[in-house]
Design a protein around this motif. Structure first.
Motif, PDB file in Angstrom:
ATOM      1  N   HIS A  13      -3.864   6.630  -1.042  1.00 43.64           N
ATOM      2  CA  HIS A  13      -2.728   6.671  -1.988  1.00 43.64           C
ATOM      3  C   HIS A  13      -3.292   6.585  -3.401  1.00 43.64           C
ATOM      4  O   HIS A  13      -3.654   5.504  -3.866  1.00 43.64           O
ATOM      5  CB  HIS A  13      -1.771   5.506  -1.730  1.00 43.64           C
ATOM      6  CG  HIS A  13      -0.543   5.539  -2.606  1.00 43.64           C
ATOM      7  ND1 HIS A  13       0.723   5.397  -2.101  1.00 43.64           N
ATOM      8  CD2 HIS A  13      -0.387   5.695  -3.953  1.00 43.64           C
ATOM      9  CE1 HIS A  13       1.609   5.459  -3.087  1.00 43.64           C
ATOM     10  NE2 HIS A  13       0.958   5.633  -4.226  1.00 43.64           N
ATOM     11  N   LYS A  99       5.582  13.597   0.425  1.00 39.13           N
ATOM     12  CA  LYS A  99       5.909  12.283  -0.138  1.00 39.13           C
ATOM     13  C   LYS A  99       7.386  12.164  -0.448  1.00 39.13           C
ATOM     14  O   LYS A  99       7.955  13.000  -1.139  1.00 39.13           O
ATOM     15  CB  LYS A  99       5.087  12.085  -1.423  1.00 39.13           C
ATOM     16  CG  LYS A  99       5.300  10.754  -2.125  1.00 39.13           C
ATOM     17  CD  LYS A  99       4.746   9.596  -1.337  1.00 39.13           C
ATOM     18  CE  LYS A  99       5.199   8.255  -1.899  1.00 39.13           C
ATOM     19  NZ  LYS A  99       4.331   7.724  -2.929  1.00 39.13           N
ATOM     20  N   TYR A 101      10.040  10.192  -2.488  1.00 42.89           N
ATOM     21  CA  TYR A 101      10.426   9.272  -3.556  1.00 42.89           C
ATOM     22  C   TYR A 101      11.947   9.237  -3.606  1.00 42.89           C
ATOM     23  O   TYR A 101      12.571  10.249  -3.961  1.00 42.89           O
ATOM     24  CB  TYR A 101       9.935   9.766  -4.927  1.00 42.89           C
ATOM     25  CG  TYR A 101       8.441   9.727  -5.127  1.00 42.89           C
ATOM     26  CD1 TYR A 101       7.806   8.539  -5.443  1.00 42.89           C
ATOM     27  CD2 TYR A 101       7.679  10.882  -5.022  1.00 42.89           C
ATOM     28  CE1 TYR A 101       6.428   8.491  -5.644  1.00 42.89           C
ATOM     29  CE2 TYR A 101       6.300  10.853  -5.224  1.00 42.89           C
ATOM     30  CZ  TYR A 101       5.689   9.652  -5.533  1.00 42.89           C
ATOM     31  OH  TYR A 101       4.338   9.620  -5.722  1.00 42.89           O
ATOM     32  N   THR A 106      10.766   5.098  -9.050  1.00 39.51           N
ATOM     33  CA  THR A 106       9.491   4.734  -9.676  1.00 39.51           C
ATOM     34  C   THR A 106       9.095   5.787 -10.702  1.00 39.51           C
ATOM     35  O   THR A 106       9.891   6.682 -11.019  1.00 39.51           O
ATOM     36  CB  THR A 106       8.415   4.535  -8.574  1.00 39.51           C
ATOM     37  OG1 THR A 106       7.212   4.037  -9.164  1.00 39.51           O
ATOM     38  CG2 THR A 106       8.112   5.838  -7.842  1.00 39.51           C
ATOM     39  N   HIS A 136       7.752   6.034  -0.446  1.00 42.34           N
ATOM     40  CA  HIS A 136       7.926   4.940  -1.407  1.00 42.34           C
ATOM     41  C   HIS A 136       9.172   4.196  -0.951  1.00 42.34           C
ATOM     42  O   HIS A 136      10.289   4.664  -1.165  1.00 42.34           O
ATOM     43  CB  HIS A 136       8.067   5.455  -2.846  1.00 42.34           C
ATOM     44  CG  HIS A 136       8.257   4.346  -3.828  1.00 42.34           C
ATOM     45  ND1 HIS A 136       7.290   3.961  -4.734  1.00 42.34           N
ATOM     46  CD2 HIS A 136       9.285   3.473  -4.008  1.00 42.34           C
ATOM     47  CE1 HIS A 136       7.729   2.911  -5.431  1.00 42.34           C
ATOM     48  NE2 HIS A 136       8.935   2.603  -5.016  1.00 42.34           N
ATOM     49  N   HIS A 174       2.150   1.483   0.037  1.00 45.24           N
ATOM     50  CA  HIS A 174       2.011   0.269  -0.790  1.00 45.24           C
ATOM     51  C   HIS A 174       3.005  -0.817  -0.416  1.00 45.24           C
ATOM     52  O   HIS A 174       3.847  -1.207  -1.219  1.00 45.24           O
ATOM     53  CB  HIS A 174       2.069   0.611  -2.279  1.00 45.24           C
ATOM     54  CG  HIS A 174       3.202   1.486  -2.764  1.00 45.24           C
ATOM     55  ND1 HIS A 174       4.495   1.381  -2.320  1.00 45.24           N
ATOM     56  CD2 HIS A 174       3.226   2.475  -3.684  1.00 45.24           C
ATOM     57  CE1 HIS A 174       5.255   2.251  -2.939  1.00 45.24           C
ATOM     58  NE2 HIS A 174       4.502   2.945  -3.768  1.00 45.24           N
ATOM     59  N   LEU A 219       5.186  -0.861  -9.241  1.00 43.60           N
ATOM     60  CA  LEU A 219       6.256  -0.808  -8.244  1.00 43.60           C
ATOM     61  C   LEU A 219       5.682  -0.434  -6.890  1.00 43.60           C
ATOM     62  O   LEU A 219       4.778   0.411  -6.846  1.00 43.60           O
ATOM     63  CB  LEU A 219       7.318   0.203  -8.673  1.00 43.60           C
ATOM     64  CG  LEU A 219       8.134  -0.245  -9.897  1.00 43.60           C
ATOM     65  CD1 LEU A 219       8.997   0.887 -10.412  1.00 43.60           C
ATOM     66  CD2 LEU A 219       8.980  -1.480  -9.573  1.00 43.60           C
TER      67      LEU A 219
HETATM   68 ZN   LIG Z   1       5.331   4.387  -5.043  1.00 44.15          ZN
END
Ligand SMILES: [Zn+2]
Ligand SMILES: NC(=O)N[C@@H](CC(=O)O)C(=O)O
Ligand SMILES: [Zn+2]
Length: 344
Positions: A13, A99, A101, A106, A136, A174, A219
């Motif tokens: 990441h 990905k 989001y 963020t 995320h 994360h 974040l």
């Molecule tokens: Zn993120």
């Protein structure tokens, strides 16, 4: 132990940004990591295979001579991503994941997904192709406290997503809470997580006690100590579900030290040293290689690196600032502080 040699790690990441920033940040990752999953949250975002392949060439042009670094590209999922685009991405052999989001969650997520129902065709294609969805994992509802956004995401988004697509490969990116660590531990093997060095080392007191420290603002936001402890337990467990993802997220010093400072910690130049510090504090240095070098490629179905890197116990002081863009500086996390480990 005064020195340790391990298989070259990968960063699952990483934010490298684009353009003139690349020469300032790519060498730091290329020095430490064999490969990295490159986040697509550029302005505008990387939404097509063609854009991802062009971006990859720009990154490679910034890799110093003599270093081998393989950028593993990703696409940014939007409400309009088609199943055909997922198939093109997969067929390229260069795009390794997509990905998610949530819109507004963020940095550079304005073009993100407003409702996963819009992405069902794309996600079904990913499940069919075995292409991981990187998440995320925070809800964005104004009425949800920022410290609760990850835990609420599990209930409202992650569980329904996996109920609908049980074979989808998902990386919960994360993670920052005991809730997320427990969820991933209990989930089947198609669900994994990355953990940053800063979430293993710091809790929210480090960001807020004795003054507000904008370089610790990222974040998902740093949480209480019991969550940090749960993350350390997960990372050092030896489980193949948890692997290294720095979320190194460069922003110019002035953009962080501002009345509305942006989210992201720049850790790439000291990534492996920070992880070694966290693992040593937990008495688990012998598990660092599983987390940093084995679990990630195993999950992504890629070969493990064959080169090695060596960490030596040698105190050194992280530079307070590094050159960034247009005469501006960037502050590496813990700049000016002394670390016990150094990568050779
Ligand atoms: Zn993120
Ligand atoms: N982690 C962050 O605080 N910031 C990241 C975006 C992200 O990974 O959420 C960035 O791109 O700056
Ligand atoms: Zn990130």
């Amino acid at each position: 132990m005064n020195s340790m040699t391990l298989t070259r790690p990968d960063d699952w990441h990483l934010h490298l940004r684009d353009g003139a920033v690349l020469p300032a940040v790519v060498p730091a990752s290329a020095r430490q990591m064999g490969r990295a999953i490159i986040m697509p949250n550029l302005k505008p975002p990387v939404t097509t295979t063609e854009q991802a392949l062009d971006y990859r060439q720009r990154i490679l042009a910034a890799v110093p001579d003599g270093e081998s670094f393989d950028p593993l590209m990703t696409l940014y999922l939007t409400d309009r991503t088609s199943a055909e685009e997922i198939e093109r991405a997969h067929a390229s052999g260069r795009v390794h994941a997509v990905k998610l989001y949530p819109a507004g969650a963020t940095t550079n997520s304005d073009a993100g997904v407003t409702d996963l129902a819009h992405c069902d065709g794309a996600i079904a294609a990913m499940a069919r192709l075995g292409m991981p969805l990187l998440v995320h994992g925070e809800v964005t509802d104004a009425d949800i406290d920022i410290f609760d956004r990850e835990a609420v995401f599990i209930e409202r988004v992650m569980k329904p997503l996996l109920d609908r697509h049980p074979t989808l490969r998902v990386v919960f990116e994360h993670i920052t809470t005991a809730d997320a660590a427990a969820f991933v531990t209990a989930a089947p093997d198609n669900v994994a997580a990355t953990i940053t060095a800063h979430h293993l080392l710091f809790n929210r007191n480090h960001m807020l006690v004795g003054g507000i420290r904008p370089h610790y603002y990222c974040l998902p936001i740093l949480k209480r100590e019991r969550h940090r402890e749960a993350l350390v337990e997960a990372a050092t467990s030896g489980s193949g579900k948890f692997f290294l993802g720095t979320d190194s997220a460069p922003h110019a010093k002035g953009d962080k030290e501002s009345d509305c400072g942006c989210a992201g910690a720049y850790t790439a130049p000291v990534a492996l040293e920070l992880y070694a510090t966290a693992f040593e504090q937990a008495g688990a240095l012998e598990r660092l290689e599983t987390f940093a070098s084995h679990a990630g490629p195993d999950f992504y179905g890629l070969p493990r690196n064959t080169e090695t890197v060596t960490l030596v116990r040698e105190p050194w002081t992280i530079p307070e600032t590094l050159p960034y863009l247009d005469g501006q500086d960037i502050v590496p996390l813990r700049g000016g502080e002394t670390l016990a480990w150094r990568m050779r």
